[in-house]
Motif scaffolding. Structure first.
Motif, PDB file in Angstrom:
ATOM      1  N   TYR A  14      -7.892 -26.802  64.823  1.00  0.00           N
ATOM      2  CA  TYR A  14      -8.217 -28.123  64.283  1.00  0.00           C
ATOM      3  C   TYR A  14      -9.639 -28.175  63.713  1.00  0.00           C
ATOM      4  O   TYR A  14      -9.915 -28.938  62.784  1.00  0.00           O
ATOM      5  N   LEU A  15     -10.548 -27.364  64.253  1.00  0.00           N
ATOM      6  CA  LEU A  15     -11.913 -27.354  63.732  1.00  0.00           C
ATOM      7  C   LEU A  15     -11.977 -26.749  62.339  1.00  0.00           C
ATOM      8  O   LEU A  15     -12.878 -27.069  61.554  1.00  0.00           O
ATOM      9  N   ILE A  16     -11.031 -25.891  62.022  1.00  0.00           N
ATOM     10  CA  ILE A  16     -11.033 -25.222  60.725  1.00  0.00           C
ATOM     11  C   ILE A  16     -10.555 -26.151  59.617  1.00  0.00           C
ATOM     12  O   ILE A  16     -11.117 -26.191  58.512  1.00  0.00           O
ATOM     13  N   SER A  17      -9.516 -26.925  59.892  1.00  0.00           N
ATOM     14  CA  SER A  17      -8.963 -27.814  58.860  1.00  0.00           C
ATOM     15  C   SER A  17      -8.607 -29.169  59.466  1.00  0.00           C
ATOM     16  O   SER A  17      -7.426 -29.500  59.628  1.00  0.00           O
ATOM     17  N   PRO A  18      -9.606 -29.960  59.814  1.00  0.00           N
ATOM     18  CA  PRO A  18      -9.354 -31.264  60.436  1.00  0.00           C
ATOM     19  C   PRO A  18      -8.975 -32.319  59.410  1.00  0.00           C
ATOM     20  O   PRO A  18      -9.287 -32.201  58.222  1.00  0.00           O
ATOM     21  N   THR A  19      -8.303 -33.356  59.870  1.00  0.00           N
ATOM     22  CA  THR A  19      -7.972 -34.470  58.984  1.00  0.00           C
ATOM     23  C   THR A  19      -9.092 -35.500  58.943  1.00  0.00           C
ATOM     24  O   THR A  19      -9.165 -36.310  58.014  1.00  0.00           O
ATOM     25  N   ASN A  20      -9.968 -35.470  59.949  1.00  0.00           N
ATOM     26  CA  ASN A  20     -11.116 -36.375  60.026  1.00  0.00           C
ATOM     27  C   ASN A  20     -12.357 -35.576  60.399  1.00  0.00           C
ATOM     28  O   ASN A  20     -12.246 -34.456  60.917  1.00  0.00           O
ATOM     29  N   PRO A  21     -13.560 -36.119  60.147  1.00  0.00           N
ATOM     30  CA  PRO A  21     -14.780 -35.417  60.558  1.00  0.00           C
ATOM     31  C   PRO A  21     -14.754 -35.055  62.038  1.00  0.00           C
ATOM     32  O   PRO A  21     -14.289 -35.835  62.869  1.00  0.00           O
ATOM     33  N   ILE A  22     -15.247 -33.871  62.362  1.00  0.00           N
ATOM     34  CA  ILE A  22     -15.283 -33.395  63.743  1.00  0.00           C
ATOM     35  C   ILE A  22     -16.336 -34.183  64.521  1.00  0.00           C
ATOM     36  O   ILE A  22     -17.507 -34.222  64.139  1.00  0.00           O
ATOM     37  N   ALA A  23     -15.922 -34.805  65.622  1.00  0.00           N
ATOM     38  CA  ALA A  23     -16.852 -35.571  66.451  1.00  0.00           C
ATOM     39  C   ALA A  23     -17.729 -34.629  67.270  1.00  0.00           C
ATOM     40  O   ALA A  23     -17.229 -33.740  67.963  1.00  0.00           O
ATOM     41  N   SER A  46     -22.737 -28.664  53.792  1.00  0.00           N
ATOM     42  CA  SER A  46     -22.088 -27.437  53.324  1.00  0.00           C
ATOM     43  C   SER A  46     -20.587 -27.473  53.568  1.00  0.00           C
ATOM     44  O   SER A  46     -19.792 -27.057  52.714  1.00  0.00           O
ATOM     45  N   LEU A  47     -20.177 -27.976  54.735  1.00  0.00           N
ATOM     46  CA  LEU A  47     -18.750 -28.052  55.045  1.00  0.00           C
ATOM     47  C   LEU A  47     -18.016 -28.973  54.079  1.00  0.00           C
ATOM     48  O   LEU A  47     -16.948 -28.625  53.566  1.00  0.00           O
ATOM     49  N   THR A  48     -18.580 -30.145  53.832  1.00  0.00           N
ATOM     50  CA  THR A  48     -17.906 -31.086  52.932  1.00  0.00           C
ATOM     51  C   THR A  48     -17.862 -30.553  51.503  1.00  0.00           C
ATOM     52  O   THR A  48     -16.891 -30.791  50.779  1.00  0.00           O
ATOM     53  N   ALA A  49     -18.903 -29.802  51.107  1.00  0.00           N
ATOM     54  CA  ALA A  49     -18.909 -29.203  49.771  1.00  0.00           C
ATOM     55  C   ALA A  49     -17.800 -28.168  49.632  1.00  0.00           C
ATOM     56  O   ALA A  49     -17.315 -27.900  48.527  1.00  0.00           O
ATOM     57  N   LEU A  50     -17.374 -27.592  50.767  1.00  0.00           N
ATOM     58  CA  LEU A  50     -16.314 -26.585  50.776  1.00  0.00           C
ATOM     59  C   LEU A  50     -14.933 -27.199  51.007  1.00  0.00           C
ATOM     60  O   LEU A  50     -13.961 -26.479  51.202  1.00  0.00           O
ATOM     61  N   GLY A  51     -14.858 -28.530  51.016  1.00  0.00           N
ATOM     62  CA  GLY A  51     -13.566 -29.189  51.174  1.00  0.00           C
ATOM     63  C   GLY A  51     -13.197 -29.536  52.606  1.00  0.00           C
ATOM     64  O   GLY A  51     -12.094 -30.024  52.865  1.00  0.00           O
ATOM     65  N   HIS A  52     -14.114 -29.289  53.553  1.00  0.00           N
ATOM     66  CA  HIS A  52     -13.894 -29.610  54.958  1.00  0.00           C
ATOM     67  C   HIS A  52     -14.219 -31.084  55.191  1.00  0.00           C
ATOM     68  O   HIS A  52     -14.953 -31.700  54.426  1.00  0.00           O
ATOM     69  N   ALA A  53     -13.668 -31.672  56.247  1.00  0.00           N
ATOM     70  CA  ALA A  53     -13.923 -33.089  56.551  1.00  0.00           C
ATOM     71  C   ALA A  53     -15.326 -33.329  57.075  1.00  0.00           C
ATOM     72  O   ALA A  53     -15.788 -34.478  57.113  1.00  0.00           O
ATOM     73  N   GLY A  54     -16.030 -32.275  57.492  1.00  0.00           N
ATOM     74  CA  GLY A  54     -17.409 -32.415  57.945  1.00  0.00           C
ATOM     75  C   GLY A  54     -17.542 -32.825  59.401  1.00  0.00           C
ATOM     76  O   GLY A  54     -16.609 -32.692  60.194  1.00  0.00           O
ATOM     77  N   LEU A  55     -18.725 -33.345  59.741  1.00  0.00           N
ATOM     78  CA  LEU A  55     -19.072 -33.673  61.116  1.00  0.00           C
ATOM     79  C   LEU A  55     -19.404 -35.161  61.255  1.00  0.00           C
ATOM     80  O   LEU A  55     -19.891 -35.793  60.316  1.00  0.00           O
TER      81      LEU A  55
END
Length: 266
Positions: A14-23, A46-55
């Motif tokens: 789930y940390l790799i491809s979450p649907t919401n920012p990681i808490a 950096s994560l959001t720039a790579l398409g991740h939901a971020g933190l």
């Protein structure tokens, strides 16, 4: 000659491809915590720039900024008298446009055994000076993971240091299911720092950990760059969990006096 497989821990999917920012709960906003927050800002961008939901970070600290905190920690003279957590989070949100949160209470159970509201997160990062707080947090996390929800606690990363030395230890909260691997020996559980290094922590508790009244006194207890060195290296380990999806190391020991670092294998 036959050799054993390399031990490897694979990141919770789930940390790799979450649907919401990681808490993320960041506990402690002092010398190390203030610098870890900066690293998390960079990581989130950096994560959001790579398409991740971020933190989504929540910073916990009930301390007030004093003159002794200036210089070694991420605070300005104009912020003296403010809560550390509020000053840092306000600055982070203005700088990056995030909606991270500050808590001006300690991360601990109250007299009725209840946790503060909004205490749940997927990742816990502790940057506290108190050994007792580590054992208290370990006790909280020990019974927090029921694996019924995607945002249940998954990892605990603890930062600790003395004047010239320090360590960062990554632990799993419960067991993280691992994929089958022919190449690696997968490890689903990384023990708590309070389990594996209990005696070391208890020994350090006997040393003076009273607050410093000046920057000069603070620098006699902790070298100017030990906190930032730990923050950068520790957050690099966390970054690799996201980017590589696995790690052969779960932390390290650092000696800044003679520039030695020793990794800790999973």
């Amino acid at each position: 000659m036959k050799t054993g497989k390399t031990k490897m821990h694979f990141t919770d999917p789930y940390l790799i491809s979450p649907t919401n920012p990681i808490a993320v709960n960041l506990i402690g906003a002092g010398g190390t915590g203030s610098k870890v927050l900066t690293a998390l800002m960079e990581m989130n961008h950096s994560l959001t720039a790579l398409g991740h939901a971020g933190l989504s970070v929540r910073l916990w600290d009930d301390d007030i900024i004093t003159n002794a905190n200036l210089g070694r920690q991420r605070f300005a003279p104009s912020e003296v008298g403010l809560y550390k957590s509020v000053a840092l989070i306000n600055r982070a949100n203005r700088f990056t446009g995030t909606n991270w949160k500050a808590e001006t209470v300690k991360f601990e159970r109250d007299n009725f055994g209840k946790l503060p509201s909004n205490a749940k997160a997927s990742i816990y990062i502790t940057c506290t000076d108190s050994v007792r707080s580590r054992f208290d947090i370990a006790e909280i996390l020990k019974y927090s993971n029921e694996r019924h929800h995607r945002d249940d606690p998954k990892y605990w990363m603890d930062f600790g240091n003395s004047q010239y030395t320090g360590q960062v230890i990554l632990s799993t909260i419960g067991e993280i299911p691992q994929p089958k691997s022919e190449k690696f020996e997968t490890v689903e559980r990384l023990p708590f720092v309070t389990e594996e290094f209990r005696e070391l922590l208890q020994e350090s508790e006997t040393k003076d950990d009273t607050p410093s009244c000046s920057l000069t006194e603070a620098l006699e207890k902790q070298d100017l760059f030990i906190n930032s060195a730990l923050a950068q290296m520790g957050c690099s380990l966390l970054w690799n969990l996201f980017r590589e999806g696995m790690t052969a190391n779960r932390g390290f020991f650092l000696n800044l006096k003679d520039f030695r670092a020793q990794p800790i294998s999973v």
